[in-house]
Design a protein around this motif. Structure first.
Motif, PDB file in Angstrom:
ATOM      1  N   HIS A 209      -1.226  -5.280 -13.816  1.00  0.00           N
ATOM      2  CA  HIS A 209      -1.601  -3.859 -14.544  1.00  0.00           C
ATOM      3  C   HIS A 209      -2.596  -3.619 -15.205  1.00  0.00           C
ATOM      4  O   HIS A 209      -2.961  -2.599 -15.873  1.00  0.00           O
ATOM      5  CB  HIS A 209      -0.296  -3.624 -15.623  1.00  0.00           C
ATOM      6  N   ARG A 210      -3.464  -4.800 -15.579  1.00  0.00           N
ATOM      7  CA  ARG A 210      -4.899  -4.577 -15.732  1.00  0.00           C
ATOM      8  C   ARG A 210      -5.625  -3.762 -14.892  1.00  0.00           C
ATOM      9  O   ARG A 210      -6.713  -2.943 -15.349  1.00  0.00           O
ATOM     10  CB  ARG A 210      -5.665  -5.957 -16.013  1.00  0.00           C
ATOM     11  N   LEU A 211      -5.288  -3.766 -13.702  1.00  0.00           N
ATOM     12  CA  LEU A 211      -5.901  -2.987 -12.605  1.00  0.00           C
ATOM     13  C   LEU A 211      -5.660  -1.336 -12.785  1.00  0.00           C
ATOM     14  O   LEU A 211      -6.257  -0.696 -12.014  1.00  0.00           O
ATOM     15  CB  LEU A 211      -5.599  -3.441 -11.083  1.00  0.00           C
ATOM     16  N   ALA A 212      -4.684  -1.230 -13.723  1.00  0.00           N
ATOM     17  CA  ALA A 212      -4.291   0.337 -13.879  1.00  0.00           C
ATOM     18  C   ALA A 212      -4.029   1.179 -12.718  1.00  0.00           C
ATOM     19  O   ALA A 212      -2.774   1.734 -12.984  1.00  0.00           O
ATOM     20  CB  ALA A 212      -5.621   0.948 -14.502  1.00  0.00           C
ATOM     21  N   ASN A 213      -4.460   1.072 -11.477  1.00  0.00           N
ATOM     22  CA  ASN A 213      -4.271   2.129 -10.366  1.00  0.00           C
ATOM     23  C   ASN A 213      -3.055   1.175  -9.636  1.00  0.00           C
ATOM     24  O   ASN A 213      -3.234   0.020  -9.180  1.00  0.00           O
ATOM     25  CB  ASN A 213      -5.291   2.185  -9.463  1.00  0.00           C
ATOM     26  N   PRO A 214      -1.690   2.035  -9.588  1.00  0.00           N
ATOM     27  CA  PRO A 214      -0.918   1.290  -8.837  1.00  0.00           C
ATOM     28  C   PRO A 214      -1.236   0.897  -7.308  1.00  0.00           C
ATOM     29  O   PRO A 214      -0.662   0.141  -6.695  1.00  0.00           O
ATOM     30  CB  PRO A 214       0.547   2.078  -8.786  1.00  0.00           C
ATOM     31  N   VAL A 215      -2.038   1.833  -6.801  1.00  0.00           N
ATOM     32  CA  VAL A 215      -2.393   1.420  -5.379  1.00  0.00           C
ATOM     33  C   VAL A 215      -3.162   0.331  -5.125  1.00  0.00           C
ATOM     34  O   VAL A 215      -2.758  -0.656  -4.216  1.00  0.00           O
ATOM     35  CB  VAL A 215      -3.485   2.576  -4.891  1.00  0.00           C
ATOM     36  N   LEU A 216      -3.873  -0.200  -6.356  1.00  0.00           N
ATOM     37  CA  LEU A 216      -4.703  -1.315  -6.132  1.00  0.00           C
ATOM     38  C   LEU A 216      -3.551  -2.398  -6.414  1.00  0.00           C
ATOM     39  O   LEU A 216      -3.549  -3.552  -5.408  1.00  0.00           O
ATOM     40  CB  LEU A 216      -5.668  -1.375  -7.091  1.00  0.00           C
ATOM     41  N   PHE A 217      -2.733  -2.385  -7.496  1.00  0.00           N
ATOM     42  CA  PHE A 217      -1.987  -3.716  -7.875  1.00  0.00           C
ATOM     43  C   PHE A 217      -0.926  -3.617  -6.839  1.00  0.00           C
ATOM     44  O   PHE A 217      -0.328  -4.956  -6.848  1.00  0.00           O
ATOM     45  CB  PHE A 217      -1.659  -3.691  -9.629  1.00  0.00           C
ATOM     46  N   THR A 218      -0.428  -2.808  -6.441  1.00  0.00           N
ATOM     47  CA  THR A 218       1.081  -2.800  -5.627  1.00  0.00           C
ATOM     48  C   THR A 218       0.317  -3.595  -4.257  1.00  0.00           C
ATOM     49  O   THR A 218       1.081  -4.181  -3.522  1.00  0.00           O
ATOM     50  CB  THR A 218       1.618  -1.648  -5.539  1.00  0.00           C
ATOM     51  N   THR A 219      -0.646  -2.942  -3.751  1.00  0.00           N
ATOM     52  CA  THR A 219      -1.199  -3.466  -2.491  1.00  0.00           C
ATOM     53  C   THR A 219      -1.513  -5.042  -2.539  1.00  0.00           C
ATOM     54  O   THR A 219      -1.388  -5.654  -1.723  1.00  0.00           O
ATOM     55  CB  THR A 219      -2.328  -2.724  -1.885  1.00  0.00           C
ATOM     56  N   LEU A 220      -2.264  -5.312  -3.774  1.00  0.00           N
ATOM     57  CA  LEU A 220      -2.602  -6.628  -3.682  1.00  0.00           C
ATOM     58  C   LEU A 220      -1.223  -7.494  -3.972  1.00  0.00           C
ATOM     59  O   LEU A 220      -1.142  -8.549  -3.586  1.00  0.00           O
ATOM     60  CB  LEU A 220      -3.409  -6.795  -5.402  1.00  0.00           C
ATOM     61  N   GLY A 221      -0.218  -6.974  -4.706  1.00  0.00           N
ATOM     62  CA  GLY A 221       0.902  -7.702  -4.781  1.00  0.00           C
ATOM     63  C   GLY A 221       1.750  -7.995  -3.510  1.00  0.00           C
ATOM     64  O   GLY A 221       2.197  -9.129  -3.115  1.00  0.00           O
ATOM     65  N   GLY A 222       1.571  -6.856  -2.676  1.00  0.00           N
ATOM     66  CA  GLY A 222       1.922  -7.071  -1.208  1.00  0.00           C
ATOM     67  C   GLY A 222       1.376  -8.193  -0.204  1.00  0.00           C
ATOM     68  O   GLY A 222       1.734  -8.857   0.596  1.00  0.00           O
TER      69      GLY A 222
ATOM     70  N   VAL B   2       8.676 -13.214  -8.612  1.00  0.00           N
ATOM     71  CA  VAL B   2       7.766 -13.063  -9.651  1.00  0.00           C
ATOM     72  C   VAL B   2       6.661 -12.014  -9.450  1.00  0.00           C
ATOM     73  O   VAL B   2       6.444 -11.066 -10.065  1.00  0.00           O
ATOM     74  CB  VAL B   2       6.997 -14.091 -10.109  1.00  0.00           C
ATOM     75  N   VAL B   3       5.996 -12.208  -8.194  1.00  0.00           N
ATOM     76  CA  VAL B   3       4.830 -11.163  -7.768  1.00  0.00           C
ATOM     77  C   VAL B   3       5.556 -10.015  -7.503  1.00  0.00           C
ATOM     78  O   VAL B   3       4.959  -8.759  -8.067  1.00  0.00           O
ATOM     79  CB  VAL B   3       4.137 -11.911  -6.406  1.00  0.00           C
ATOM     80  N   ALA B   4       6.692  -9.674  -6.631  1.00  0.00           N
ATOM     81  CA  ALA B   4       7.219  -8.350  -6.319  1.00  0.00           C
ATOM     82  C   ALA B   4       7.705  -7.591  -7.806  1.00  0.00           C
ATOM     83  O   ALA B   4       7.515  -6.546  -7.931  1.00  0.00           O
ATOM     84  CB  ALA B   4       8.439  -8.621  -5.435  1.00  0.00           C
ATOM     85  N   SER B   5       8.106  -8.403  -8.809  1.00  0.00           N
ATOM     86  CA  SER B   5       8.599  -7.954  -9.886  1.00  0.00           C
ATOM     87  C   SER B   5       7.420  -7.315 -10.577  1.00  0.00           C
ATOM     88  O   SER B   5       7.385  -6.073 -11.051  1.00  0.00           O
ATOM     89  CB  SER B   5       9.402  -8.578 -10.928  1.00  0.00           C
ATOM     90  N   ALA B   6       6.297  -8.155 -10.567  1.00  0.00           N
ATOM     91  CA  ALA B   6       5.240  -7.993 -11.614  1.00  0.00           C
ATOM     92  C   ALA B   6       4.298  -7.071 -10.957  1.00  0.00           C
ATOM     93  O   ALA B   6       3.459  -6.107 -11.567  1.00  0.00           O
ATOM     94  CB  ALA B   6       4.395  -9.205 -11.730  1.00  0.00           C
ATOM     95  N   ALA B   7       4.323  -6.696  -9.618  1.00  0.00           N
ATOM     96  CA  ALA B   7       3.356  -5.878  -8.889  1.00  0.00           C
ATOM     97  C   ALA B   7       3.614  -4.357  -8.933  1.00  0.00           C
ATOM     98  O   ALA B   7       3.036  -3.659  -7.961  1.00  0.00           O
ATOM     99  CB  ALA B   7       2.985  -6.585  -7.667  1.00  0.00           C
TER     100      ALA B   7
ATOM    101  N   LEU C 224       0.796  -1.004   0.111  1.00  0.00           N
ATOM    102  CA  LEU C 224      -0.026  -0.029  -0.123  1.00  0.00           C
ATOM    103  C   LEU C 224       1.002   1.189   0.057  1.00  0.00           C
ATOM    104  O   LEU C 224       0.712   2.051  -0.618  1.00  0.00           O
ATOM    105  CB  LEU C 224      -0.971  -0.037   1.255  1.00  0.00           C
ATOM    106  N   ALA C 225       1.886   1.376   0.916  1.00  0.00           N
ATOM    107  CA  ALA C 225       2.684   2.424   0.950  1.00  0.00           C
ATOM    108  C   ALA C 225       3.221   2.704  -0.436  1.00  0.00           C
ATOM    109  O   ALA C 225       3.446   3.922  -0.990  1.00  0.00           O
ATOM    110  CB  ALA C 225       3.848   2.183   1.963  1.00  0.00           C
ATOM    111  N   VAL C 226       3.874   1.744  -1.021  1.00  0.00           N
ATOM    112  CA  VAL C 226       4.610   1.859  -2.452  1.00  0.00           C
ATOM    113  C   VAL C 226       3.747   2.048  -3.471  1.00  0.00           C
ATOM    114  O   VAL C 226       3.944   3.155  -4.166  1.00  0.00           O
ATOM    115  CB  VAL C 226       5.330   0.677  -2.734  1.00  0.00           C
ATOM    116  N   GLY C 227       2.611   1.569  -3.339  1.00  0.00           N
ATOM    117  CA  GLY C 227       1.442   2.080  -4.458  1.00  0.00           C
ATOM    118  C   GLY C 227       0.964   3.584  -4.185  1.00  0.00           C
ATOM    119  O   GLY C 227       0.931   4.436  -5.300  1.00  0.00           O
TER     120      GLY C 227
END
Length: 430
Positions: A263-276, A324-329, A77-80
């Motif tokens: 990245h289909r989620l478009a918003n980095p807050v969403l996809f980086t939090t999901l990745g976390g 994989v997840v950390a790089s992709a998210a 969330l913080a990174v996003g």
């Protein structure tokens, strides 16, 4: 990756030019190491706060599942939020760029540094190399174009990559190997060592500075092979390296699919939090050893004894999945150190199956294969495999083992996103 030096710029008065450019090259190496050391120390202090001070103050086990899951989710969330809302947006996605691209604007540096430090401290399975090279390139390009206006920008970028790589591994040898293939293909009549001279100066200054600061990131080695390796050791290495490379390629294909999906989620807050959150689940499954960049954890794993084949293979798979997840998210970081951990775990698993083969052989050849698949640089993979063994008798074996591993990876895609998350295909620099 950019050229280490402009051949035309060095062609006239070569000795005088190399001597004069040694001054900015030394400055590049020293500053690169200082920035790397500062970011690494800052991330370590934040890590201590997040994973020691806070949980113990609250009476919570930091290795417990809820803390691991919560901390990785909060880190995402913080990174996003940094990527989405703060100026500079933490620079380009590390998964869509390679070393040695154009210098970023200075306004990007604060948010890129913040995203990298938070990811390193929060337990994300990425190393510091990509963001710190980008930060060093931005800072040193701005600095040297003022102090040494005649030095070409491409040369500054090449020297910065060399200085940072030297600092990362505590030796200029890594930078020399990394630049050898590229320099050898450059036009011009100069000797290879002339082309490598300035990158070696920068890498040597960076390595020496980092050693003086006591900040070398790889602080472990394997027990030696106990003498010359025999035919069975060679055969084992020739099998382990390509199998490890194939495992790494599975991660490459998974990453490219996952990057598009996140990245289909478009918003980095969403996809980086999901990745976390997914990293948190993987951390709960794999335990504390599978968290963070993997350098310290590789040493801890090597010091452990009696682990089963299944458990060690499980650690390798979990760490590769976390990478994989950390790089992709959308996290900012590099993939060399996590790949190193996955290689160590896979090599120890191979040793559990083949106890008569020295652990230095199984681990070094597994690291060779994993790093080769993930980084796609044979010299770098060889260097990392050699440096963790500290055993000269294994070096010749590694030079053989890299050959079948290279055949496995040579036509496969690189660990590089199809696009930068916005549909724009990234520019390749190597």
């Amino acid at each position: 990756m950019t050229e280490p030096a402009s051949e035309g710029f060095l062609e006239k008065n070569r000795v005088r030019t190399l001597a004069a450019l040694s001054v900015p090259a030394v400055l590049v190496g020293v500053v690169s190491a200082l920035i790397l050391f500062g970011l690494d120390e800052l991330s370590y202090l934040l890590q201590e706060l997040l994973w020691d001070v806070l949980p113990h103050a609250a009476g919570i086990d930091p290795d417990g599942g809820w803390w691991v899951f919560g901390m990785l989710t909060a880190t995402g969330l913080a990174v996003g939020l940094i990527v989405r809302y703060l100026p500079g947006h933490a620079g380009p996605d590390s998964a869509a760029t390679e070393f040695g691209g154009p210098a970023l604007p200075l306004k990007v540096v604060p948010t890129l540094a913040a995203a990298a430090v938070i990811g390193l401290a929060g337990g994300v399975s990425l190393g510091p190399e990509n963001p710190v090279i980008a930060i060093n390139t931005a800072v040193l390009t701005a600095l040297l174009t003022r102090l040494f206006s005649r030095v070409p920008a491409r040369l500054i970028i090449g020297l910065t990559v060399a200085g940072t790589v030297g600092a990362l591994f505590g030796t200029p040898v890594a930078a020399a190997l990394l630049f050898t293939g590229m320099a050898g293909s450059m036009a011009g009549k100069a000797a290879l060592f002339d082309k490598l001279f300035l990158p070696l100066v920068a890498a040597g200054a960076g390595a020496a500075t980092m050693i003086l600061l006591g900040g070398t990131l790889l602080k472990f080695s394997l027990p030696d092979a106990g003498g010359d390796t025999d035919l069975w050791d060679v055969l084992a290495g020739l099998v382990i390296a390509p199998v490890a490379a194939a495992l790494g390629l599975a991660g490459v294909f998974a990453f490219r699919w996952a990057h598009r999906l996140f990245h289909r989620l478009a918003n980095p807050v969403l996809f980086t939090t999901l990745g976390g959150a997914l990293l948190g689940l993987l951390g709960v499954l794999g335990g504390p050893l599978t968290l963070f960049k993997g350098a310290t954890e590789s040493g801890e794993l090597l010091r452990s004894t009696g682990e089963s084949f299944g458990y060690l293979l499980f650690l390798a798979v979990v760490k590769l999945a976390a990478l994989v997840v950390a790089s992709a998210a959308g996290f900012r970081g590099g993939r060399i150190f996590p790949a190193l951990f996955a290689g160590v775990a896979f090599g120890l698993a191979a040793n559990a199956l083949l106890p008569d083969v020295p652990v230095s052989v199984t681990v070094s050849t597994a690291v060779l294969g994993l790093v080769l698949a993930v980084a796609r640089d044979g010299w770098l993979a060889l260097f990392v495999a050699v440096i963790i063994t500290g055993d000269a008798t294994v070096t010749a074996l590694l030079c053989l083992a890299v050959l079948p591993a290279w055949l496995v990876v040579t036509n496969a895609p690189h660990w590089l996103a199809d696009d930068g998350g916005d549909g724009v295909r990234p520019r390749r620099t190597a």
